[in-house]
Design a protein around this motif. Sequence first.
Motif, mmCIF file in Angstrom:
data_model
loop_
_atom_site.group_PDB
_atom_site.id
_atom_site.type_symbol
_atom_site.label_atom_id
_atom_site.label_comp_id
_atom_site.label_asym_id
_atom_site.label_seq_id
_atom_site.Cartn_x
_atom_site.Cartn_y
_atom_site.Cartn_z
ATOM 1 N N LEU A 1 0.713 -1.229 -0.065
ATOM 2 C CA LEU A 1 0.106 -0.190 -0.029
ATOM 3 C C LEU A 1 0.872 1.192 0.123
ATOM 4 O O LEU A 1 1.911 1.362 0.658
ATOM 5 N N ARG A 2 0.537 2.089 -0.691
ATOM 6 C CA ARG A 2 1.298 3.408 -1.063
ATOM 7 C C ARG A 2 0.249 4.721 -0.992
ATOM 8 O O ARG A 2 -0.706 4.437 -0.962
ATOM 9 N N GLY A 3 1.154 5.728 -0.365
ATOM 10 C CA GLY A 3 0.191 6.858 -0.359
ATOM 11 C C GLY A 3 0.165 7.450 1.049
ATOM 12 O O GLY A 3 1.014 7.222 2.071
ATOM 13 N N THR A 4 -0.708 8.603 1.181
ATOM 14 C CA THR A 4 -0.625 9.126 2.403
ATOM 15 C C THR A 4 -2.065 8.971 3.168
ATOM 16 O O THR A 4 -1.975 9.185 4.251
ATOM 17 N N GLU A 5 -3.018 8.346 2.559
ATOM 18 C CA GLU A 5 -4.259 8.063 3.165
ATOM 19 C C GLU A 5 -4.592 6.595 2.990
ATOM 20 O O GLU A 5 -4.901 5.981 1.888
ATOM 21 N N LEU A 6 -4.527 5.751 4.046
ATOM 22 C CA LEU A 6 -4.459 4.288 3.879
ATOM 23 C C LEU A 6 -5.354 3.636 4.700
ATOM 24 O O LEU A 6 -5.725 4.146 6.112
ATOM 25 N N ASP A 7 -6.156 2.862 4.337
ATOM 26 C CA ASP A 7 -7.137 2.093 5.390
ATOM 27 C C ASP A 7 -6.566 0.785 5.602
ATOM 28 O O ASP A 7 -6.376 -0.042 4.607
ATOM 29 N N LEU A 8 -6.620 0.334 6.851
ATOM 30 C CA LEU A 8 -6.138 -1.086 7.431
ATOM 31 C C LEU A 8 -7.363 -1.668 8.093
ATOM 32 O O LEU A 8 -7.751 -1.019 9.176
ATOM 33 N N SER A 9 -7.776 -2.839 7.920
ATOM 34 C CA SER A 9 -8.802 -3.437 8.699
ATOM 35 C C SER A 9 -8.143 -4.667 9.208
ATOM 36 O O SER A 9 -7.743 -5.537 8.548
ATOM 37 N N ILE A 10 -8.178 -4.829 10.561
ATOM 38 C CA ILE A 10 -7.701 -5.864 11.382
ATOM 39 C C ILE A 10 -8.848 -6.770 11.524
ATOM 40 O O ILE A 10 -9.981 -6.742 12.093
ATOM 41 N N GLY A 11 -8.627 -7.957 11.081
ATOM 42 C CA GLY A 11 -9.724 -9.217 11.305
ATOM 43 C C GLY A 11 -8.801 -10.633 11.418
ATOM 44 O O GLY A 11 -7.566 -10.623 11.752
ATOM 45 N N ARG A 12 -9.765 -11.643 11.249
ATOM 46 C CA ARG A 12 -9.419 -13.216 11.441
ATOM 47 C C ARG A 12 -9.363 -13.551 9.897
ATOM 48 O O ARG A 12 -10.220 -13.266 9.169
ATOM 49 N N ARG B 1 4.298 1.475 1.970
ATOM 50 C CA ARG B 1 5.224 2.208 1.262
ATOM 51 C C ARG B 1 5.022 3.669 1.510
ATOM 52 O O ARG B 1 4.129 4.275 0.771
ATOM 53 N N LEU B 2 5.831 4.315 2.375
ATOM 54 C CA LEU B 2 5.709 5.834 2.599
ATOM 55 C C LEU B 2 6.694 6.680 2.069
ATOM 56 O O LEU B 2 7.773 6.167 1.707
ATOM 57 N N ARG B 3 6.739 7.981 2.470
ATOM 58 C CA ARG B 3 7.597 8.728 1.890
ATOM 59 C C ARG B 3 8.045 9.762 2.888
ATOM 60 O O ARG B 3 7.297 10.545 3.643
ATOM 61 N N GLU B 4 9.404 9.956 3.313
ATOM 62 C CA GLU B 4 9.921 10.727 4.171
ATOM 63 C C GLU B 4 9.357 12.181 3.961
ATOM 64 O O GLU B 4 9.369 12.956 2.858
ATOM 65 N N GLY B 5 9.085 12.869 5.073
ATOM 66 C CA GLY B 5 8.699 14.334 4.866
ATOM 67 C C GLY B 5 7.109 14.217 4.854
ATOM 68 O O GLY B 5 6.439 15.529 5.127
ATOM 69 N N ASP B 6 6.290 13.173 4.601
ATOM 70 C CA ASP B 6 4.842 13.266 4.079
ATOM 71 C C ASP B 6 3.990 13.066 5.581
ATOM 72 O O ASP B 6 4.625 12.587 6.414
ATOM 73 N N LEU C 1 7.301 -1.859 6.923
ATOM 74 C CA LEU C 1 7.011 -0.596 6.465
ATOM 75 C C LEU C 1 8.145 0.232 6.166
ATOM 76 O O LEU C 1 9.175 0.379 6.858
ATOM 77 N N ILE C 2 8.099 0.301 4.863
ATOM 78 C CA ILE C 2 9.415 1.336 4.232
ATOM 79 C C ILE C 2 8.922 2.407 3.847
ATOM 80 O O ILE C 2 7.949 3.081 3.229
ATOM 81 N N VAL C 3 10.069 3.461 4.413
ATOM 82 C CA VAL C 3 9.841 4.898 4.188
ATOM 83 C C VAL C 3 11.172 5.230 3.051
ATOM 84 O O VAL C 3 12.291 5.378 3.336
ATOM 85 N N ASP C 4 10.501 5.713 1.895
ATOM 86 C CA ASP C 4 11.659 6.137 0.822
ATOM 87 C C ASP C 4 12.008 7.489 1.219
ATOM 88 O O ASP C 4 11.422 8.465 1.901
ATOM 89 N N PRO C 5 13.417 7.636 0.973
ATOM 90 C CA PRO C 5 14.039 8.854 1.213
ATOM 91 C C PRO C 5 13.905 10.047 0.425
ATOM 92 O O PRO C 5 13.650 9.917 -0.530
ATOM 93 N N LEU C 6 13.912 11.191 0.850
ATOM 94 C CA LEU C 6 13.808 12.465 0.092
ATOM 95 C C LEU C 6 14.958 12.470 -0.913
ATOM 96 O O LEU C 6 14.785 12.972 -1.940
ATOM 97 N N GLU C 7 15.967 12.287 -0.260
ATOM 98 C CA GLU C 7 17.338 12.244 -0.792
ATOM 99 C C GLU C 7 17.806 10.989 -1.642
ATOM 100 O O GLU C 7 17.474 10.102 -0.586
ATOM 101 N N PRO C 8 18.538 10.797 -2.568
ATOM 102 C CA PRO C 8 18.902 9.476 -2.834
ATOM 103 C C PRO C 8 19.845 8.905 -1.818
ATOM 104 O O PRO C 8 20.643 9.531 -1.124
ATOM 105 N N PRO C 9 19.793 7.401 -1.765
ATOM 106 C CA PRO C 9 20.669 6.910 -0.571
ATOM 107 C C PRO C 9 22.078 6.763 -1.038
ATOM 108 O O PRO C 9 22.332 6.949 -2.336
#
Length: 587
Positions: free
Chosen positions: A52-63, A88-93, A168-176
């Motif tokens: 899942l990518r973006g700044t608005e995410l919906d997570l549903s915990i169930g069985r 998949r999130l982004r630094e600074g967001d 949980l992966i946070v992509d950097p603003l600057e290249p690694p």
Amino acid sequence: MSSDFLSDPRSTISRRRFVQGLALGGVVAGSGLWRATDAFAAPPRAGSPLELRGTELDLSIGRSLVDFTGRARGAITVNGSLPAPTLRLREGDTVNLRVANTLTDEMTSLHWHGILLPANMDGVPGLSFDGIAPGEAFQYRFQLRQSGTYWYHSHSLFQEQAGLYGALIVDPLEPPPYHFDREHVVLLSDWTDLDPAALHRRMKKMPMLDNTYQRTVGDFFRDARRDGLRETLADRGMWGRMRMTPTDISDINANTYTYLLNGTTPAGNWTGLFRPGEKVLLRFINGAAMTYFDVRIPGLKMTVVAADGQYIHPVSVEEFRIAVAETFDVIVEPSGQDAFTIFAQDMGRTGHACGTLAVRHGLQAPVPALDPRPLLTMADMAHDHGGGHAMPMPQGGHGTHDAHAGHGNKGASAPNHPPSEYGNPLVDMRSNATSPRLDDPGIGLRDNGRRVLRYADMHSLFDDPDGREPGREIELHLTGHMEKFAWNFDGIPFAGAEPVRMNYGERLRIVLVNDTMMTHPIHLHGVWSDLEDADGNFQLRKHTIDMPPGTRRSYRVRADALGRWAFHCHLLYHMEAGMMREVRIEA
């Protein structure tokens, strides 16, 4: 609760391995495939977590129903996926994560491991917030002030063991500071068909059940011929007085667990693709409840470029140990063959997880045999000078000390054990730990013929971000009682312990002394743990500090996050048994 949940797991381990063997022959049962009923959700594809990518995410915990052993069992999942979806999130967001609890009978939560955020977003019920009640939802909102490889998991009872964890992966603003052509997340974990709460009760009643490799009479005579009768008797006597055996490497092993790589059993052959000549970034995450893994890829050198999400000076190795909750980023350059095995054996050498790097799906390389089972020694326990757990100890308390009066990693004086350890029915041993042993690869990895990563090899790619010397020092001892499966700090379980108090903005040093025979990964929420070298200098920024038996390690903390935070061993059943403290950072 069914009798299957309470049965001895050793009665099923042969069947599990048989079923997994069938899976290698093409039968799907046991390979991590999902089965669904009307009462459970099913994910779209096994062994390949959603992203899942973006700044608005919906997570549903169930069985959901899962089948890793040939028998369907209930798991707790996010959006019907085990592992939970990779975020998949982004630094600074600034992100809004809406978490709904569809469980009908229990509270839930999500903790964002290693992420810096406000205390009320940290996801620890009773400290950060009240938890998420059945049928309700909670919105986590925070700004990402970092980048790198992290993970998330439940902080409610045993839900993490039941499947509630994900990358949980946070992509950097600057290249690694390194180049790669493609990447794969490699999330390691442990699964049990037992109800995790029942497993915890079993550990309280029968903590040695999985330790089936204890020494025999034949071992005694062999040792006596090698070391002499007097020394062998003394050795057995010391272990007996400590109520332990040198085979006590881990509390729970493959007699109970099935080890997974990205939610897939070894028979399922999770595969990450590559093209020859590419540089492939592998993001390793240990999302297990109780298992340390020793990882290697036969035929490939691994270059470690980040630890716990933070860049380090590159280190080339052939193998590394990853503690529970740690993350390591490594770069490999596969060439010369079409497939390579990612092999992750447990620290006690009772089982393994594995997957494949390949040029196409359907390929497999040979899977190595497990290494010989290691044995603990009195040197591992910092008891090699005699006296064991009954040795005389200097009196005196722990707590806050002048940080300039003596640094925790320096010198060779005996530890200053707190009074609460003496005469305590929840403490069965104390160590002579005097050094960090950062250059020790660990039990089972010494002199194995491979280049093994050590803490001493890792150095942050940046200087101490704070720059100040610590103004004071807090020393805590990791303590416990093996036979009672009691775990705590300074002999005091969480329920009876006073909070550790820090002043907002201060720089302080935490010194940990491991008085137990077990290895403990220690995690302080909300702030970084800046590991010091043996001379007290800043070395490595981490969120989880591994504490092998008989070690004394120190790290610096900048108390820059107001609120109530959890501080605990990340072995799930140790934390639930009492090895946890509250930290309060107050203005």
